[in-house]
Design an enzyme around this catalytic site. Structure first.
Site, PDB file in Angstrom:
ATOM      1  N   HIS A   1      -5.649  17.610  45.073  1.00  0.00           N
ATOM      2  CA  HIS A   1      -4.551  17.636  46.035  1.00  0.00           C
ATOM      3  C   HIS A   1      -5.117  17.339  47.422  1.00  0.00           C
ATOM      4  O   HIS A   1      -6.330  17.285  47.611  1.00  0.00           O
ATOM      5  CB  HIS A   1      -3.838  18.991  46.027  1.00  0.00           C
ATOM      6  CG  HIS A   1      -4.752  20.142  46.336  1.00  0.00           C
ATOM      7  ND1 HIS A   1      -5.578  20.706  45.389  1.00  0.00           N
ATOM      8  CD2 HIS A   1      -4.993  20.813  47.506  1.00  0.00           C
ATOM      9  CE1 HIS A   1      -6.272  21.687  45.943  1.00  0.00           C
ATOM     10  NE2 HIS A   1      -5.942  21.773  47.223  1.00  0.00           N
TER      11      HIS A   1
ATOM     12  N   LYS B   1     -11.270  17.930  43.683  1.00  0.00           N
ATOM     13  CA  LYS B   1     -10.000  18.356  44.265  1.00  0.00           C
ATOM     14  C   LYS B   1      -8.903  17.370  43.888  1.00  0.00           C
ATOM     15  O   LYS B   1      -9.074  16.166  44.035  1.00  0.00           O
ATOM     16  CB  LYS B   1     -10.156  18.424  45.785  1.00  0.00           C
ATOM     17  CG  LYS B   1      -8.985  19.006  46.537  1.00  0.00           C
ATOM     18  CD  LYS B   1      -9.320  19.060  48.025  1.00  0.00           C
ATOM     19  CE  LYS B   1      -8.136  19.559  48.836  1.00  0.00           C
ATOM     20  NZ  LYS B   1      -8.441  19.552  50.290  1.00  0.00           N
TER      21      LYS B   1
END
Length: 239
Positions: free
Chosen positions: A119, A117
């Site tokens: 963000h 991921k």
């Protein structure tokens, strides 16, 4: 799901076998495994599908971890329980909860993301952050070839210089790894140098099941299924 009679044997393996039968996780029949082998029995981790079942399963894992610490197989300090996504996630969480609440052994849980991921909190892992020097216990359901372990350890090591001190499985099927004579469990132990433990192995489960009856008094494990299992292990079991 099978309704079984009250337990006569209170050993860990017997209680776990009863749990597998009652939850519908242990099934007898004709099953094609991921390996392509035709097996007369199947352990379905998807049967642990509610809070009560996964909580009890976590307690079984926690008991194995505590016993391993008492026996000197695992170190006294364990920082987090790691479960590979996706099936290992509820195992890691429920084991950490059981160790903390029922065994007074505060511990974290960690699992990986299938995709990193970029963000929010970001990264490849969720839960207790991995740091250099941490002792990590891995948990998984049933080992067939050790693929999850071989994929997970490089990811863990790339995140931090952690120590994987052991792996706990629900069931050791006691099957050979590839064309060799040793089991997948033995192969992983030899390759990585840490102990691989299980709540019960398949022979212990069949031994316990042979002494368990349904609530109506009928035999759960027939002699025919027992014979099929023996033939299967003669063909594919570790030497």
């Amino acid at each position: 799901m099978v309704e079984v009679a009250s337990p006569q044997d209170t050993s860990l393996q017997h209680r776990f076998t009863q749990f597998l039968l009652q939850s519908g996780a242990l099934r007898f029949g004709d099953f094609t495994l991921k390996s392509g082998r035709q097996s007369p029995y199947f352990i379905n981790a998807g049967a642990f599908d509610n809070g009560a079942k996964i909580a009890l399963l976590g307690e079984f894992y926690a008991t194995v971890v505590q016993n391993a610490i008492a026996d000197g197989l695992f170190p006294k300090r364990i920082d987090t329980v790691f479960g590979p996504a996706y099936k290992g996630i509820p195992l890691a969480v429920s084991t950490a909860i059981a160790l903390t609440s029922a065994h007074d052994f505060p511990i974290g849980y960690t699992f990986d993301r299938k995709e990193k991921k970029d963000h929010g909190d970001g990264g490849s892992f969720v839960g207790t952050a991995l740091r250099d020097g941490m002792n990590v216990v891995m948990v998984d359901d049933v080992m067939t070839a050790g693929t999850a372990v071989r994929e997970s350890i490089p990811k863990l090591k790339a995140e931090a210089n952690i120590n994987v001190v052991g792996l706990v499985l629900s069931v050791d099927r006691m099957e050979r790894s590839g064309d060799g004579d040793i089991s997948a469990v033995q192969a992983v132990e030899d390759e990585f140098g840490f102990p691989v433990l299980s709540i019960a192995n398949i022979r212990e489960i069949f031994d316990a099941a042979s002494h368990i009856t349904a609530s109506d008094g009928k035999t759960i494990l027939t002699s025919e299924v027992q014979a099929q299992a023996e033939r299967y292990l003669d063909t594919y079991g570790s030497r």
